[in-house]
Design a protein around this motif. Structure first.
Motif, PDB file in Angstrom:
ATOM      1  N   LEU A   1      99.296   0.350  89.729  1.00  0.00           N
ATOM      2  CA  LEU A   1      99.322  -1.007  89.212  1.00  0.00           C
ATOM      3  C   LEU A   1     100.275  -0.990  88.024  1.00  0.00           C
ATOM      4  N   ILE A   2     101.350  -1.765  88.117  1.00  0.00           N
ATOM      5  CA  ILE A   2     102.370  -1.748  87.077  1.00  0.00           C
ATOM      6  C   ILE A   2     102.418  -3.127  86.428  1.00  0.00           C
ATOM      7  N   GLU A   3     102.273  -3.141  85.104  1.00  0.00           N
ATOM      8  CA  GLU A   3     102.357  -4.374  84.318  1.00  0.00           C
ATOM      9  C   GLU A   3     103.345  -4.159  83.190  1.00  0.00           C
ATOM     10  N   ASN A   4     104.329  -5.042  83.084  1.00  0.00           N
ATOM     11  CA  ASN A   4     105.356  -4.948  82.037  1.00  0.00           C
ATOM     12  C   ASN A   4     106.026  -3.574  82.028  1.00  0.00           C
ATOM     13  N   ASN A   5     106.315  -3.063  83.231  1.00  0.00           N
ATOM     14  CA  ASN A   5     106.978  -1.768  83.421  1.00  0.00           C
ATOM     15  C   ASN A   5     106.163  -0.574  82.930  1.00  0.00           C
ATOM     16  N   VAL A   6     104.857  -0.747  82.774  1.00  0.00           N
ATOM     17  CA  VAL A   6     103.976   0.349  82.376  1.00  0.00           C
ATOM     18  C   VAL A   6     102.947   0.559  83.481  1.00  0.00           C
ATOM     19  N   VAL A   7     102.765   1.808  83.894  1.00  0.00           N
ATOM     20  CA  VAL A   7     101.765   2.136  84.908  1.00  0.00           C
ATOM     21  C   VAL A   7     100.397   2.015  84.247  1.00  0.00           C
ATOM     22  N   LYS A   8      99.612   1.049  84.709  1.00  0.00           N
ATOM     23  CA  LYS A   8      98.303   0.798  84.109  1.00  0.00           C
ATOM     24  C   LYS A   8      97.193   1.583  84.789  1.00  0.00           C
ATOM     25  N   GLN A   9      97.306   1.720  86.115  1.00  0.00           N
ATOM     26  CA  GLN A   9      96.232   2.375  86.842  1.00  0.00           C
ATOM     27  C   GLN A   9      96.795   2.998  88.115  1.00  0.00           C
ATOM     28  N   ILE A  10      96.165   4.077  88.550  1.00  0.00           N
ATOM     29  CA  ILE A  10      96.565   4.789  89.761  1.00  0.00           C
ATOM     30  C   ILE A  10      95.426   4.714  90.778  1.00  0.00           C
ATOM     31  N   SER A  11      95.801   4.599  92.053  1.00  0.00           N
ATOM     32  CA  SER A  11      94.828   4.631  93.141  1.00  0.00           C
ATOM     33  C   SER A  11      95.374   5.509  94.255  1.00  0.00           C
ATOM     34  N   TYR A  12      94.476   6.163  94.965  1.00  0.00           N
ATOM     35  CA  TYR A  12      94.891   6.957  96.122  1.00  0.00           C
ATOM     36  C   TYR A  12      94.743   6.165  97.413  1.00  0.00           C
ATOM     37  N   GLU A  13      94.224   4.968  97.299  1.00  0.00           N
ATOM     38  CA  GLU A  13      94.105   4.052  98.434  1.00  0.00           C
ATOM     39  C   GLU A  13      94.988   2.837  98.163  1.00  0.00           C
TER      40      GLU A  13
END
Length: 89
Positions: A5-17
């Motif tokens: 999940l990318i907001e304002n060019n910053v990776v906010k959260q990662i998911s494997y699904e």
């Protein structure tokens, strides 16, 4: 692969699904990284500075160990005595 999940060019959260609104990223992308203009990802300046401080502290510790061992050798201690005192080989 994983998804970010990318907001304002910053990776906010990662998911494997796969999740709606997330984009596919390489396995070496982590939360908190910055998406650069060329599409690659990089650590923040704060993370880079922390990594550099840790590396410098490790290098300083090794230098201090070597210096301490050399000083003990100059005092006439044998390698076995130094190892017994410091655990240095």
């Amino acid at each position: 692969m994983k998804y970010a999940l990318i907001e304002n060019n910053v990776v906010k959260q990662i998911s494997y699904e796969p999740i709606e609104g997330y984009v596919e990223v390489n396995d070496d992308v982590f939360a908190g990284m910055i998406k650069k203009e060329d599409g690659s990802y990089d650590d923040t300046d704060e993370i880079k500075a922390t990594t550099q401080r840790v590396a410098q502290a490790e290098a300083d510790a090794e230098t201090n160990r070597a210096s301490g061992k050399a000083k003990l050798e100059e005092l006439g201690l044998t390698d076995a005595q130094i190892k017994a005192l410091m655990g240095v080989e």
